[in-house]
Design a protein around this motif. Sequence first.
Motif, mmCIF file in Angstrom:
data_model
loop_
_atom_site.group_PDB
_atom_site.id
_atom_site.type_symbol
_atom_site.label_atom_id
_atom_site.label_comp_id
_atom_site.label_asym_id
_atom_site.label_seq_id
_atom_site.Cartn_x
_atom_site.Cartn_y
_atom_site.Cartn_z
ATOM 1 N N ASN A 888 7.741 30.437 -4.709
ATOM 2 C CA ASN A 888 8.954 30.320 -3.895
ATOM 3 C C ASN A 888 8.749 29.381 -2.716
ATOM 4 O OD1 ASN A 888 11.345 32.218 -4.687
ATOM 5 N ND2 ASN A 888 9.516 33.443 -5.071
ATOM 6 N N LEU A 889 7.585 29.440 -2.099
ATOM 7 C CA LEU A 889 7.310 28.537 -0.984
ATOM 8 C C LEU A 889 7.321 27.083 -1.447
ATOM 9 C CD1 LEU A 889 4.511 30.476 0.968
ATOM 10 C CD2 LEU A 889 6.780 29.861 1.813
ATOM 11 N N THR A 890 6.790 26.851 -2.648
ATOM 12 C CA THR A 890 6.777 25.489 -3.201
ATOM 13 C C THR A 890 8.213 24.992 -3.425
ATOM 14 O OG1 THR A 890 4.696 25.962 -4.313
ATOM 15 C CG2 THR A 890 5.942 24.047 -5.094
ATOM 16 N N GLU A 891 9.088 25.875 -3.932
ATOM 17 C CA GLU A 891 10.478 25.473 -4.177
ATOM 18 C C GLU A 891 11.199 25.167 -2.867
ATOM 19 O OE1 GLU A 891 12.099 28.654 -6.467
ATOM 20 O OE2 GLU A 891 11.285 27.907 -8.359
ATOM 21 N N VAL A 892 10.892 25.953 -1.832
ATOM 22 C CA VAL A 892 11.517 25.688 -0.529
ATOM 23 C C VAL A 892 11.002 24.357 0.019
ATOM 24 C CG1 VAL A 892 11.841 26.510 1.829
ATOM 25 C CG2 VAL A 892 11.769 28.139 -0.051
ATOM 26 N N LEU A 893 9.698 24.136 -0.100
ATOM 27 C CA LEU A 893 9.124 22.867 0.379
ATOM 28 C C LEU A 893 9.755 21.679 -0.339
ATOM 29 C CD1 LEU A 893 5.373 23.896 0.674
ATOM 30 C CD2 LEU A 893 6.784 23.022 2.537
ATOM 31 N N ASN A 894 9.985 21.809 -1.631
ATOM 32 C CA ASN A 894 10.617 20.728 -2.388
ATOM 33 C C ASN A 894 11.992 20.382 -1.832
ATOM 34 O OD1 ASN A 894 8.466 20.445 -4.136
ATOM 35 N ND2 ASN A 894 9.317 21.843 -5.682
ATOM 36 N N ASP A 895 12.668 21.387 -1.298
ATOM 37 C CA ASP A 895 14.025 21.153 -0.775
ATOM 38 C C ASP A 895 14.033 20.614 0.642
ATOM 39 O OD1 ASP A 895 15.491 21.716 -2.964
ATOM 40 O OD2 ASP A 895 16.678 23.300 -2.046
ATOM 41 N N VAL A 896 13.129 21.058 1.497
ATOM 42 C CA VAL A 896 13.214 20.712 2.916
ATOM 43 C C VAL A 896 12.336 19.507 3.300
ATOM 44 C CG1 VAL A 896 13.750 23.083 3.552
ATOM 45 C CG2 VAL A 896 11.381 22.314 3.668
ATOM 46 N N MET A 897 11.329 19.188 2.466
ATOM 47 C CA MET A 897 10.459 18.070 2.821
ATOM 48 C C MET A 897 11.094 16.738 2.447
ATOM 49 S SD MET A 897 8.097 19.696 4.257
ATOM 50 C CE MET A 897 6.918 18.401 4.589
ATOM 51 N N LYS A 898 10.980 15.792 3.352
ATOM 52 C CA LYS A 898 11.490 14.445 3.107
ATOM 53 C C LYS A 898 10.359 13.437 3.235
ATOM 54 C CE LYS A 898 16.200 15.357 4.688
ATOM 55 N NZ LYS A 898 17.271 14.978 5.646
ATOM 56 N N THR A 899 10.481 12.320 2.520
ATOM 57 C CA THR A 899 9.445 11.285 2.530
ATOM 58 C C THR A 899 9.807 10.192 3.515
ATOM 59 O OG1 THR A 899 9.119 11.716 0.177
ATOM 60 C CG2 THR A 899 8.075 9.750 1.092
ATOM 61 N N GLU A 900 8.894 9.898 4.434
ATOM 62 C CA GLU A 900 9.095 8.813 5.381
ATOM 63 C C GLU A 900 8.873 7.470 4.679
ATOM 64 O OE1 GLU A 900 9.085 9.736 9.658
ATOM 65 O OE2 GLU A 900 10.634 9.789 8.101
ATOM 66 N N GLU A 901 9.218 6.398 5.373
ATOM 67 C CA GLU A 901 9.042 5.065 4.790
ATOM 68 C C GLU A 901 7.575 4.766 4.497
ATOM 69 O OE1 GLU A 901 10.800 2.207 7.332
ATOM 70 O OE2 GLU A 901 12.859 2.938 7.031
ATOM 71 N N ASN A 902 6.676 5.350 5.316
ATOM 72 C CA ASN A 902 5.250 5.107 5.095
ATOM 73 C C ASN A 902 4.652 6.038 4.047
ATOM 74 O OD1 ASN A 902 5.244 7.529 6.405
ATOM 75 N ND2 ASN A 902 4.132 6.816 8.238
ATOM 76 N N GLY A 903 5.508 6.859 3.411
ATOM 77 C CA GLY A 903 5.030 7.710 2.329
ATOM 78 C C GLY A 903 4.599 9.089 2.749
ATOM 79 N N THR A 904 4.568 9.387 4.069
ATOM 80 C CA THR A 904 4.176 10.716 4.527
ATOM 81 C C THR A 904 5.355 11.672 4.432
ATOM 82 O OG1 THR A 904 4.740 10.159 6.798
ATOM 83 C CG2 THR A 904 2.461 9.763 6.087
ATOM 84 N N PHE A 905 5.025 12.979 4.303
ATOM 85 C CA PHE A 905 6.064 14.012 4.226
ATOM 86 C C PHE A 905 6.345 14.578 5.605
ATOM 87 C CE2 PHE A 905 4.321 14.165 -0.122
ATOM 88 C CZ PHE A 905 5.500 14.046 -0.846
ATOM 89 N N ILE A 906 7.641 14.846 5.868
ATOM 90 C CA ILE A 906 8.033 15.549 7.096
ATOM 91 C C ILE A 906 9.033 16.638 6.726
ATOM 92 C CG2 ILE A 906 7.703 13.527 8.575
ATOM 93 C CD1 ILE A 906 10.843 13.387 8.668
#
Length: 999
Positions: A888-906
């Motif tokens: 469940n935590l992985t599914e939530v992370l998939n929804d709320v995490m976004k990729t920056e232009e430099n490829g890092t997740f926020i």
Amino acid sequence: MDPNIYALVLDTLNRATSQDPEVLKPAEKKLQEWEIEPGFYSVLLNVLSNHQIDIKVRWLAVMCFKNGVDRYWRKNAPNAITDDEKQKLRQGLLTSNILSEPVAQIATQQAVLISKIARFDCPASWSNLVPELVGALKAPQPLVQHRSLLIFHHVVKALASKRLTGDRRTFQELTNTVYGFVLNLWHENTEIFLRHIQEGAATELITEHLEKALLCLRILRKLTVFGFKKAHESQDAIAFLNVVFDRAKTSLECRKLLKGRGIYPLELCEKFIIHLTKVALGVLCFHPFSYVPLIRPSLEFALYYCFTEQGMQLIYERFTIQCLNIVKGILQCMEYKLPKGPDQVKEPLTIQAHQVKMDVLDQNTVCHMCRHLVTHYFLLSSDDLALWDAEPESFATDEAGESWKYSLRPCTEAVFMELFQFRNILAPELVRLLASVQQQKIDPEDLPAILRKDAIYNAVGLAAFDLYDDVDFDEWFTNVLSQELKIKDNNYRIIRRRVCQLVGQWCGVRASQSLRPAMYEALLEPLACASEDAAVKLAAAEALRSTIDDFNFDVEQFAPYAPHALAALYDLLVESEECDTKMHVLHVISYVMERCGGSVARSGGPGALFAYLPQLWHHAATHNMLRAAVLSAVVHLVKALGECAPNVRPWILGVVNEATKLSEPAHVYLLEDALELWLAILETSHTCDPAMLQLADNLYPILEQSSEHLRIVVYIMQAYTLLCPEEFLSGPGGKCMTLLEDMLSDMRTEGIITVLKMAEICVSVSFPERNAFLGVKVIWPILIRVIHCLLDGDDLPMVLSVQLCLLSRVILLSSDLFYKAVQEAANGIAEYDSDPAKVLNRVLHVWTEKMNLVTQVERWKVVGLGLAGLLTTQNPVVLQRFAAILLNLTEVLNDVMKTEENGTFIDGLVAGPGSRPASPLEGRGGAARWEEAGARDSPHDARRKRLAAAHPAHALDLRLVTHHQLETLKSQVGAETFQRLVQTTDPETLQQIREYMPI
């Protein structure tokens, strides 16, 4: 019967008719005590049927009896009258003394009394009632016939009012039994009274048969309208309906004779005629297809009497209204209108009805009706002008609701508007009428010409939507109407008032945006003129409200005129004498405030208004609707200003306290507006003073009474919780939350969600360190209930979402509190052996299995944070669910995490510097209120922003929290055990979560 009891009751009734309060009150109290005593109503029956007893005593006896039937006749009523006594009473109510009652007023009350019993008992327990009444109608004595007919009328009226299917079937059976007999009786008495009038017989003879004919007619009306499934399938009903208009014509001629003689039966004759038209209206409303054969005769009847000189010589106002209502009913009836597609006609009678209607209402007839309505009925009468001179405020008050049923002017206007279904015919006709007066310069002394122009203007205003393509309002207003407003002659007030109304009627139809400033100026001129007529001012005020209540209204365009409008409206409010007028003006002021916002309200006008409203409140002590309008105006003032002046704050708090106390009778009228004002004051307050906090004591009784005002009461509780959390929740707020928990079991989904969100606010607010968990303490019973609900796992997704979010907020505050709640919730649950571990296991199962039903991303993240918070609590049950939690935590992370232009997740929900987080209060307006153009944040908005900034969904980075929790868990259980836990997770989940963090 014991003579002593009879004498005692009779003596008490005698004393209860006394004018001396010292004698009257004890007697009334004694009669109330006897209401539940067996045999009391039998004594009353003996008293009221004894013609030798004083009329006042017998009147009181029948009234006591009637009230007792209302309260104690039902079988399941407390202290109900016994079946044996009921049987004796039913027998006694049809004795010769009752049926020959000499006093008309008492006879009427006896008839009503019998009808009330019949509504309960007929025919099941009183099967002989109707046969006995019919038998009495054949008696040779005229008085017995009349009283029996009176009783029968009230019985039929009562039985016709029953609406259950079985009751309607019973009434139809009754109709089939008695209809023919009553119809013959009506024919007989009608023929006699008409003949007597024509022959100039004695008044007593005319009255006797006219009263019987009228009672028969009233009975026939109920039987015809409610006693048949299809009235046209009964030959008797058809025979009756076919003579209705003929009888009306003859009766109108007889009325003329009676009017010439000036004798009493004139009023009865007018009632008889009106009831003939009521028969037609009733059948038209409830049996439109049965009325089809009557369409032609009824239209021709109405056209002759209402639209020809010969016919109008015989009519009177109430009859005119009824005839016009018949015309309106035929024009309005959906069953008589052809659908758009010819194949959609389901009933052949629809085609026939439409054809008949179109045959009668041909082009010439419709045009004549339109001209006659405008040039005759729309003209202000001498009585209208006299009322205007004497009471301009009463004259200016618009009649609303269903006044067209009873008042001539609204009736004629309603018919006129309905007639515009013939738009293609009438639009050119009305344009021609308008052209005949539009450029005409009328001498101010020529009152008939002014009245004619006023009537035509009225028609053009009513038909504004239908004349969109035919009248250029911009040109008309610029060249004619605006100039007519400047003519100050007294007679021209009629036109000035109408011009104001035209502006209000046409502003939303066809008035260009560029014309708005000129319209505002035109309306403000009479509104601000001290010498202007009150009716004209009120028309201008109402028109101003209409120009503001428009889709194309532009605040900036109106802003330069707003201060002048508020000042003029304030002056009009002070000048007005009638409470109803003040109420109307206050509504306009409130509307200006609501639509124009704070920038306009802070122009200076509200100061004087704020100073005047306390006086108006005191003045309206007995006028609750005016007080409600005052409250509404104060609400809009406070909201518009964004603050409450210190000098009026004590008065406002006192008013809210008075209007929200359920012990005050006026709360019925004032509570809703008072709650709105209460909330507005809270939202504009920077601190909570003792008076404001004391006011919170009124919340509990309001909630306890009903859930009708639940939503706004919870908004008030939220405002208090943000303003003074410790003081409120440790006092009135805590009591209210306990009550809300108790109410949850009887609430619908919407109410449950409202209460759970309030509980979430309680957990969310910051407290002093010494009282850190006060919010959780306050909602503890709700928390236990939520855990019990999760054990069932069958709540709707909307409810489940808030439940899981609430538990997560508690976990994030203190996991120990969460486990304590689980332990307490487990007590007494046999299904889980009162074992907290089993309860926790079930809760986590429902949580992890149904967590994906949480659709709102902020809530889903908080629920994920709650699961992550449990990972390091070293609870074996939690570790058993490790794989499901990680999934469940992985599914939530998939929804709320976004990729920056430099490829890092926020984390996409974490508020960046200077950004505005979403509000945790999903209440009135939400975040949208912060974005209103030019709107200033209220103190309440600022408090919500601060709370929103601390909301876990925007303050915590889910990836960092999850990584921290996993690393902490690894250090707690050791690397080897941790790896075994990780291996229980499916490879796909591990692959996804490793994209966000090392594991």
